[in-house]
Design a protein around this motif. Structure first.
Motif, PDB file in Angstrom:
ATOM      1  N   ALA A   1      61.463-100.401  18.978  1.00 52.23           N
ATOM      2  CA  ALA A   1      61.586 -98.901  19.448  1.00 52.23           C
ATOM      3  C   ALA A   1      62.475 -98.810  20.560  1.00 52.23           C
ATOM      4  O   ALA A   1      63.449 -97.829  20.825  1.00 52.23           O
ATOM      5  CB  ALA A   1      60.377 -98.284  19.456  1.00 52.23           C
ATOM      6  N   ALA A   2      62.012 -99.620  21.600  1.00 48.88           N
ATOM      7  CA  ALA A   2      62.921 -99.742  22.699  1.00 48.88           C
ATOM      8  C   ALA A   2      64.247-100.033  22.622  1.00 48.88           C
ATOM      9  O   ALA A   2      65.186 -99.800  23.470  1.00 48.88           O
ATOM     10  CB  ALA A   2      62.198-100.458  23.823  1.00 48.88           C
ATOM     11  N   ARG A   3      64.446-101.078  21.756  1.00 50.10           N
ATOM     12  CA  ARG A   3      65.712-101.633  21.323  1.00 50.10           C
ATOM     13  C   ARG A   3      66.619-100.757  20.642  1.00 50.10           C
ATOM     14  O   ARG A   3      67.800-100.542  20.937  1.00 50.10           O
ATOM     15  CB  ARG A   3      65.504-103.166  20.656  1.00 50.10           C
ATOM     16  N   ASP A   4      65.993-100.107  19.648  1.00 52.78           N
ATOM     17  CA  ASP A   4      66.675 -98.896  19.024  1.00 52.78           C
ATOM     18  C   ASP A   4      67.414 -98.023  20.004  1.00 52.78           C
ATOM     19  O   ASP A   4      68.252 -97.482  19.802  1.00 52.78           O
ATOM     20  CB  ASP A   4      65.964 -98.413  18.089  1.00 52.78           C
ATOM     21  N   GLU A   5      66.487 -97.565  20.890  1.00 52.47           N
ATOM     22  CA  GLU A   5      66.789 -96.443  21.903  1.00 52.47           C
ATOM     23  C   GLU A   5      67.914 -97.004  22.795  1.00 52.47           C
ATOM     24  O   GLU A   5      69.012 -96.083  23.003  1.00 52.47           O
ATOM     25  CB  GLU A   5      65.713 -96.188  22.961  1.00 52.47           C
ATOM     26  N   LEU A   6      67.846 -98.230  23.267  1.00 57.32           N
ATOM     27  CA  LEU A   6      69.150 -98.851  24.014  1.00 57.32           C
ATOM     28  C   LEU A   6      70.378 -98.950  23.064  1.00 57.32           C
ATOM     29  O   LEU A   6      71.466 -98.741  23.463  1.00 57.32           O
ATOM     30  CB  LEU A   6      68.897-100.097  24.357  1.00 57.32           C
ATOM     31  N   LEU A   7      70.223 -99.142  21.836  1.00 54.84           N
ATOM     32  CA  LEU A   7      71.412 -99.336  20.963  1.00 54.84           C
ATOM     33  C   LEU A   7      72.118 -98.027  20.853  1.00 54.84           C
ATOM     34  O   LEU A   7      73.364 -98.131  20.774  1.00 54.84           O
ATOM     35  CB  LEU A   7      70.910 -99.672  19.567  1.00 54.84           C
TER      36      LEU A   7
END
Length: 260
Positions: A26-32
């Motif tokens: 979820a955090a990775r998707d937000e940064l993406l």
């Protein structure tokens, strides 16, 4: 198994929290989302770069290469586009005393086959005297074309330490773009990879979490001693030089003045 989110028993001091894979994703998707916006902005800048006005220059001005003086037009090798890296030079300095920053750039682009396949030629220009340059190129094992532009006016000569682009239309030559400083970073693929790693470049200016390893001065890892320890002292060389046959520990950089 992944650790329980924010479990104090598994947390590592001075490190980001340890979470389960779903929380990480979820955090990775937000940064993406931010990364994609950054990519699109880069595309927009590249489009603006292509719309810059051009400056016509004399393509017959001579530069010096392995075969002696040649017109600048020859550097295109029959192609329509040319990218050059302008390599700083310390007159009279031995190999270990030459510019470590420019060595970093030149070493990362030792082969231009993919540029050539796109119809773009590449060359390294430097303000050094050709006899010194030729010895250095041979020692480093460089295969890309090098030329001395000593006493040649800008934009072919002039200040070093930059990437400059040219366009050819028949026998006419045009300056289209030039950048320096951190604008040179696209040549250095190691920067992009380091920026993806947990500790980044290890430089003091970076914004890191509390407790992260303390950063050092910019580009601290560009020179090392014979044992691979990063140092800018008199016993150091630009890092890739230690891979070259005959590279030995030294006691001086042999620099008698500022590069040009």
């Amino acid at each position: 198994m992944t650790a329980t989110p924010h479990d104090p028993a598994t947390a590592l001091p001075g490190r980001p929290p340890i979470v389960d894979l779903a929380t990480w994703q979820a955090a990775r998707d937000e940064l993406l989302v931010r990364e994609k916006a950054h990519t699109r902005q880069g595309d927009a800048l590249a489009a603006a770069r292509r719309l810059l006005p051009m400056v016509e220059l004399d393509g017959t001005v001579e530069v010096v290469g392995p075969g002696g003086p040649v017109p600048f037009l020859d550097l295109f090798q029959g192609r329509d586009e040319l990218v050059v890296y302008k390599h700083m030079w310390y007159d009279g300095a031995p190999h270990q005393g030459q510019c470590e920053g420019c060595t970093t750039a030149a070493w990362h682009l030792k082969d231009a086959v993919y540029l050539n396949a796109r119809g773009v030629s590449f060359a390294v220009l430097t303000s050094g005297r050709w006899d010194e340059v030729a010895s250095y190129v041979d020692f480093m094992g460089y295969t890309q074309p090098w030329y001395s532009v000593r006493d040649v006016d800008a934009p072919v000569g002039g200040g070093m330490g930059s990437i400059t682009c040219f366009l050819r239309d028949g026998d006419r030559v045009f300056l289209t773009y030039s950048t320096t400083g951190r604008g040179n970073e696209p040549v250095n693929g190691s920067f992009g990879l380091l920026d993806m790693t947990p500790y980044g470049r290890g430089e003091a200016w970076e914004d890191n979490p509390d407790g992260w390893p303390e950063g050092r001065h910019p580009c601290w890892y560009w020179r090392s001693d014979a044992d691979g320890n990063a140092t800018w002292g008199a016993t150091s060389r630009p890092v890739p030089q230690w891979t070259r046959p005959g590279a030995t520990p030294v006691q001086t950089l042999g620099r008698r003045g500022h590069h040009h």
